[in-house]
Design a protein around this motif. Structure first.
Motif, PDB file in Angstrom:
ATOM      1  N   ILE A  63     -37.907  27.680  21.278  1.00 36.47           N
ATOM      2  CA  ILE A  63     -39.259  27.396  21.799  1.00 36.47           C
ATOM      3  C   ILE A  63     -38.013  26.882  23.181  1.00 36.47           C
ATOM      4  CG2 ILE A  63     -40.567  25.894  21.347  1.00 36.47           C
ATOM      5  CD1 ILE A  63     -41.231  25.712  19.136  1.00 36.47           C
ATOM      6  N   ASP A  64     -38.774  26.822  24.349  1.00 34.86           N
ATOM      7  CA  ASP A  64     -37.955  26.555  25.582  1.00 34.86           C
ATOM      8  C   ASP A  64     -37.805  25.347  25.955  1.00 34.86           C
ATOM      9  OD1 ASP A  64     -41.094  26.969  26.710  1.00 34.86           O
ATOM     10  OD2 ASP A  64     -39.999  28.494  28.231  1.00 34.86           O
ATOM     11  N   PHE A  65     -39.152  24.371  25.388  1.00 37.27           N
ATOM     12  CA  PHE A  65     -39.319  23.013  25.726  1.00 37.27           C
ATOM     13  C   PHE A  65     -38.703  22.349  24.898  1.00 37.27           C
ATOM     14  CE2 PHE A  65     -43.242  25.156  24.323  1.00 37.27           C
ATOM     15  CZ  PHE A  65     -43.759  24.203  23.592  1.00 37.27           C
ATOM     16  N   ILE A  66     -37.974  22.808  23.800  1.00 36.77           N
ATOM     17  CA  ILE A  66     -37.679  21.843  22.891  1.00 36.77           C
ATOM     18  C   ILE A  66     -35.815  21.507  23.840  1.00 36.77           C
ATOM     19  CG2 ILE A  66     -35.550  21.315  21.018  1.00 36.77           C
ATOM     20  CD1 ILE A  66     -38.028  23.470  19.535  1.00 36.77           C
ATOM     21  N   GLN A  67     -35.614  20.111  24.476  1.00 38.66           N
ATOM     22  CA  GLN A  67     -34.329  19.636  24.500  1.00 38.66           C
ATOM     23  C   GLN A  67     -33.519  19.750  23.909  1.00 38.66           C
ATOM     24  OE1 GLN A  67     -34.708  19.449  28.555  1.00 38.66           O
ATOM     25  NE2 GLN A  67     -36.478  20.191  27.648  1.00 38.66           N
ATOM     26  N   ASP A 100     -45.496  18.333  25.876  1.00 43.63           N
ATOM     27  CA  ASP A 100     -44.425  19.146  25.152  1.00 43.63           C
ATOM     28  C   ASP A 100     -44.798  19.490  23.462  1.00 43.63           C
ATOM     29  OD1 ASP A 100     -43.784  20.005  27.659  1.00 43.63           O
ATOM     30  OD2 ASP A 100     -41.752  19.114  27.583  1.00 43.63           O
ATOM     31  N   GLN A 101     -44.800  17.254  23.423  1.00 39.97           N
ATOM     32  CA  GLN A 101     -44.498  17.306  21.337  1.00 39.97           C
ATOM     33  C   GLN A 101     -45.865  18.676  20.965  1.00 39.97           C
ATOM     34  OE1 GLN A 101     -45.531  15.955  18.542  1.00 39.97           O
ATOM     35  NE2 GLN A 101     -44.201  16.461  17.389  1.00 39.97           N
ATOM     36  N   THR A 106     -48.538  23.564  18.348  1.00 42.64           N
ATOM     37  CA  THR A 106     -49.301  24.763  18.463  1.00 42.64           C
ATOM     38  C   THR A 106     -48.756  26.180  18.791  1.00 42.64           C
ATOM     39  OG1 THR A 106     -50.744  24.291  20.239  1.00 42.64           O
ATOM     40  CG2 THR A 106     -51.540  23.575  18.413  1.00 42.64           C
ATOM     41  N   HIS A 107     -47.468  25.929  18.688  1.00 37.51           N
ATOM     42  CA  HIS A 107     -46.277  27.125  18.980  1.00 37.51           C
ATOM     43  C   HIS A 107     -46.228  27.675  17.973  1.00 37.51           C
ATOM     44  CE1 HIS A 107     -43.492  29.221  21.339  1.00 37.51           C
ATOM     45  NE2 HIS A 107     -43.684  28.605  22.133  1.00 37.51           N
ATOM     46  N   PRO A 108     -46.925  29.376  18.840  1.00 34.23           N
ATOM     47  CA  PRO A 108     -46.486  30.463  17.679  1.00 34.23           C
ATOM     48  C   PRO A 108     -45.061  30.359  16.608  1.00 34.23           C
ATOM     49  CG  PRO A 108     -47.941  31.424  19.961  1.00 34.23           C
ATOM     50  CD  PRO A 108     -46.657  30.024  20.266  1.00 34.23           C
ATOM     51  N   HIS A 110     -43.428  27.057  15.918  1.00 34.68           N
ATOM     52  CA  HIS A 110     -43.600  26.495  14.807  1.00 34.68           C
ATOM     53  C   HIS A 110     -45.069  27.217  13.681  1.00 34.68           C
ATOM     54  CE1 HIS A 110     -45.358  23.090  13.123  1.00 34.68           C
ATOM     55  NE2 HIS A 110     -44.093  22.448  13.187  1.00 34.68           N
ATOM     56  N   GLN A 111     -46.359  28.017  14.262  1.00 37.48           N
ATOM     57  CA  GLN A 111     -46.249  27.965  13.511  1.00 37.48           C
ATOM     58  C   GLN A 111     -45.695  28.620  11.992  1.00 37.48           C
ATOM     59  OE1 GLN A 111     -49.987  26.567  12.706  1.00 37.48           O
ATOM     60  NE2 GLN A 111     -49.166  25.601  14.760  1.00 37.48           N
ATOM     61  N   LYS A 112     -44.936  29.603  12.632  1.00 36.94           N
ATOM     62  CA  LYS A 112     -44.340  31.295  11.986  1.00 36.94           C
ATOM     63  C   LYS A 112     -43.278  30.791  10.910  1.00 36.94           C
ATOM     64  CE  LYS A 112     -41.470  35.547  12.066  1.00 36.94           C
ATOM     65  NZ  LYS A 112     -41.362  35.199  10.823  1.00 36.94           N
ATOM     66  N   PHE A 113     -43.076  28.982  11.837  1.00 30.00           N
ATOM     67  CA  PHE A 113     -41.838  28.576  10.461  1.00 30.00           C
ATOM     68  C   PHE A 113     -42.900  27.742   9.638  1.00 30.00           C
ATOM     69  CE2 PHE A 113     -40.413  24.417   9.794  1.00 30.00           C
ATOM     70  CZ  PHE A 113     -39.743  24.471   8.937  1.00 30.00           C
ATOM     71  N   VAL A 114     -43.441  27.223   9.649  1.00 32.57           N
ATOM     72  CA  VAL A 114     -45.071  26.745   8.621  1.00 32.57           C
ATOM     73  C   VAL A 114     -45.118  27.898   7.624  1.00 32.57           C
ATOM     74  CG1 VAL A 114     -46.726  25.243   8.309  1.00 32.57           C
ATOM     75  CG2 VAL A 114     -45.407  24.904  10.667  1.00 32.57           C
ATOM     76  N   ALA A 115     -45.700  29.072   8.018  1.00 28.61           N
ATOM     77  CA  ALA A 115     -46.164  30.242   7.153  1.00 28.61           C
ATOM     78  C   ALA A 115     -45.020  30.349   6.498  1.00 28.61           C
ATOM     79  CB  ALA A 115     -46.334  31.143   8.078  1.00 28.61           C
TER      80      ALA A 115
END
Length: 132
Positions: A63-67, A100-101, A106-108, A110-115
């Protein structure tokens, strides 16, 4: 690493000597957001579950906006009353802004990680803070 100034932060989930950004983004002057998450596995000590959770967390770096991203396990530090090392895996993310947080939630990916990994943990504790 990004263009942020560097400091050393020694914290529960962060290994000694790891560099983190200073309180404000050099680009915007806005305070950075630290997103710290601690996970307790449903099956404590299950190496395969721990490894899958760690791999899932590390994949979030795409995820590009994770610094910055740090994934860790409890350190074998001195036992003291103030230390809680009862968790199995931790992660620490740095974001440039609260927005950004929020986008991360709601980033796809992150949603995939939770799933994909949500069935592995019995408890999650999140600490979000603005650097001062």
């Amino acid at each position: 690493m990004s263009s942020f100034d560097r400091r050393v932060l020694i914290s529960g989930g962060l290994a000694a000597g790891a560099a983190l950004a200073t309180p404000a983004s050099a680009a915007t002057g806005a305070p950075i957001v630290l997103h710290q998450v601690f996970f307790w596995l449903k099956t404590p000590g299950a190496k395969a579950d721990r490894d899958k959770l760690i791999a899932g967390l590390k994949a979030l770096k795409a995820i590009d906006f994770i610094q910055q991203l740090h994934v860790g396990v409890p350190a074998s530090t001195e036992k003291r009353d103030v230390i809680d090392n009862s968790y199995d895996v931790s992660e620490l993310m740095v974001f440039k802004s609260v927005e950004d947080q929020d986008r991360y939630q709601t980033h796809p990916l992150h949603q995939k990680f939770v799933a994909d990994c949500g069935h592995l943990w019995s408890k999650v504790v999140v600490y979000d803070s603005l650097a001062v």
